[in-house]
Design a protein around this motif. Sequence first.
Motif, PDB file in Angstrom:
ATOM      1  N   ILE A  17       0.840  -1.209   0.000  1.00 29.68           N
ATOM      2  CA  ILE A  17       0.000   0.000   0.000  1.00 29.68           C
ATOM      3  C   ILE A  17       0.867   1.249   0.000  1.00 29.68           C
ATOM      4  N   LEU A  18       1.975   1.211   0.728  1.00 31.54           N
ATOM      5  CA  LEU A  18       2.841   2.379   0.845  1.00 31.54           C
ATOM      6  C   LEU A  18       3.805   2.524  -0.329  1.00 31.54           C
ATOM      7  N   GLU A  19       4.064   1.426  -1.048  1.00 31.14           N
ATOM      8  CA  GLU A  19       5.050   1.465  -2.133  1.00 31.14           C
ATOM      9  C   GLU A  19       4.522   2.259  -3.335  1.00 31.14           C
ATOM     10  N   THR A  20       5.369   3.053  -3.943  1.00 38.99           N
ATOM     11  CA  THR A  20       4.981   3.872  -5.101  1.00 38.99           C
ATOM     12  C   THR A  20       5.608   3.379  -6.397  1.00 38.99           C
ATOM     13  N   ARG A  21       6.704   2.641  -6.314  1.00 38.78           N
ATOM     14  CA  ARG A  21       7.374   2.183  -7.537  1.00 38.78           C
ATOM     15  C   ARG A  21       6.649   0.976  -8.117  1.00 38.78           C
ATOM     16  N   THR A  22       6.399   1.014  -9.427  1.00 36.89           N
ATOM     17  CA  THR A  22       5.637  -0.046 -10.081  1.00 36.89           C
ATOM     18  C   THR A  22       6.328  -1.385  -9.994  1.00 36.89           C
ATOM     19  N   ASP A  23       7.645  -1.422 -10.281  1.00 35.98           N
ATOM     20  CA  ASP A  23       8.330  -2.709 -10.270  1.00 35.98           C
ATOM     21  C   ASP A  23       8.355  -3.329  -8.876  1.00 35.98           C
ATOM     22  N   GLU A  24       8.478  -2.467  -7.841  1.00 34.02           N
ATOM     23  CA  GLU A  24       8.494  -2.971  -6.473  1.00 34.02           C
ATOM     24  C   GLU A  24       7.117  -3.490  -6.067  1.00 34.02           C
ATOM     25  N   LYS A  25       6.044  -2.824  -6.549  1.00 31.74           N
ATOM     26  CA  LYS A  25       4.687  -3.302  -6.272  1.00 31.74           C
ATOM     27  C   LYS A  25       4.496  -4.703  -6.854  1.00 31.74           C
ATOM     28  N   PHE A  26       4.982  -4.917  -8.086  1.00 33.98           N
ATOM     29  CA  PHE A  26       4.857  -6.230  -8.702  1.00 33.98           C
ATOM     30  C   PHE A  26       5.631  -7.280  -7.915  1.00 33.98           C
ATOM     31  N   PHE A 157      18.898  -0.491 -17.035  1.00 31.82           N
ATOM     32  CA  PHE A 157      17.780  -1.321 -17.489  1.00 31.82           C
ATOM     33  C   PHE A 157      16.555  -1.016 -16.635  1.00 31.82           C
ATOM     34  N   VAL A 158      15.437  -0.720 -17.290  1.00 31.55           N
ATOM     35  CA  VAL A 158      14.213  -0.310 -16.588  1.00 31.55           C
ATOM     36  C   VAL A 158      13.053  -1.178 -17.069  1.00 31.55           C
ATOM     37  N   TYR A 159      12.382  -1.843 -16.133  1.00 23.67           N
ATOM     38  CA  TYR A 159      11.166  -2.599 -16.448  1.00 23.67           C
ATOM     39  C   TYR A 159       9.960  -1.674 -16.293  1.00 23.67           C
ATOM     40  N   PHE A 160       9.133  -1.616 -17.331  1.00 24.64           N
ATOM     41  CA  PHE A 160       7.983  -0.703 -17.318  1.00 24.64           C
ATOM     42  C   PHE A 160       6.755  -1.464 -17.803  1.00 24.64           C
ATOM     43  N   ASP A 177       8.508   8.728 -13.921  1.00 27.73           N
ATOM     44  CA  ASP A 177       8.730   8.236 -12.562  1.00 27.73           C
ATOM     45  C   ASP A 177       9.729   7.074 -12.569  1.00 27.73           C
ATOM     46  N   GLU A 178       9.576   6.144 -13.515  1.00 27.52           N
ATOM     47  CA  GLU A 178      10.488   5.013 -13.609  1.00 27.52           C
ATOM     48  C   GLU A 178      11.899   5.460 -13.994  1.00 27.52           C
TER      49      GLU A 178
END
Length: 289
Positions: A17-26, A157-160, A177-178
């Motif tokens: 819930i607190l995480e904002t980064r997309t890759d970390e949420k996944f 390298f960025v996963y989006f 953001d990424e």
Amino acid sequence: QWELISQKLSRLEKDKILETRTDEKFRLEYQIAQIKTEREHIEQQLISLEAQWSSGMKSDADDAVDRNEDQPPITQPLILSFVPNPFGDKGRITNPDQFFDREELLRQIFEELNKGVNISLVGESAVGKSSLLSMVCEKGTDKKPLEVFENLKGLRFVYFNLEWIENEDEFYDALCDELELEACRGYKLTRALKGKRYVLCLDEIEKMAWDSFTVKVRSHLRGLADGPATPLKLVIVSRSPLAHLFPDSPELDSPLAGICRQIDVIPFAPAVAREFLRQRLAGTGVTFT
């Protein structure tokens, strides 16, 4: 054990819930799914234990009545053997230890990126495209594998993932953001990327076929990735070839497919699939014929 797993699950759900980064949420979603599966297994064991205990107590009580005894004899504790499901992975695999095979395909991808080529990975659903994309990012952050690819040194390298992106505005906000840039688009984004180098790994690119996206976004991506000195190199996964997914008119704009080399991601060959089963079942005492 159930209490400990429940506490860990609660902590991870709060972190998500607190995480904002997309890759970390996944990543957190993947962990949560695994722990929920583990807790479900324990709950099934508890249900089975309770049922067998109740059945055993009833049987002992009946025997006690037949012997005119007031108390049933003490029963032996029931011990269940439990083998965790070695095939419990759901969705995109982000743990390199769980990733299997595809070494030749990964080598091919990095060789093409080292040449400055953008890549389109095409394959059917659930064939492992997203997991492969995750491993490209994973190996791209590991300096040792990049020692043989001189031109990839210094690239980030960025996963989006576009799964949660609904329109162009959200796309540019999430992309910046990424890339750790201030939110911008168009020429401002091009200027902000000057002197930077990324390998942008795009998942769920099918979202760009929605009406909320125009050809301008794909045209801008092409401009940022077409050429040896551009800030982006693209690795795109999709179920259909880009030329079919985005049938843009070449008279109006060059299609995104025109700058990407297509590499097909095919299912495991039977021999590879058997080896996958063998490795996953190792140590479980379970075998398949």
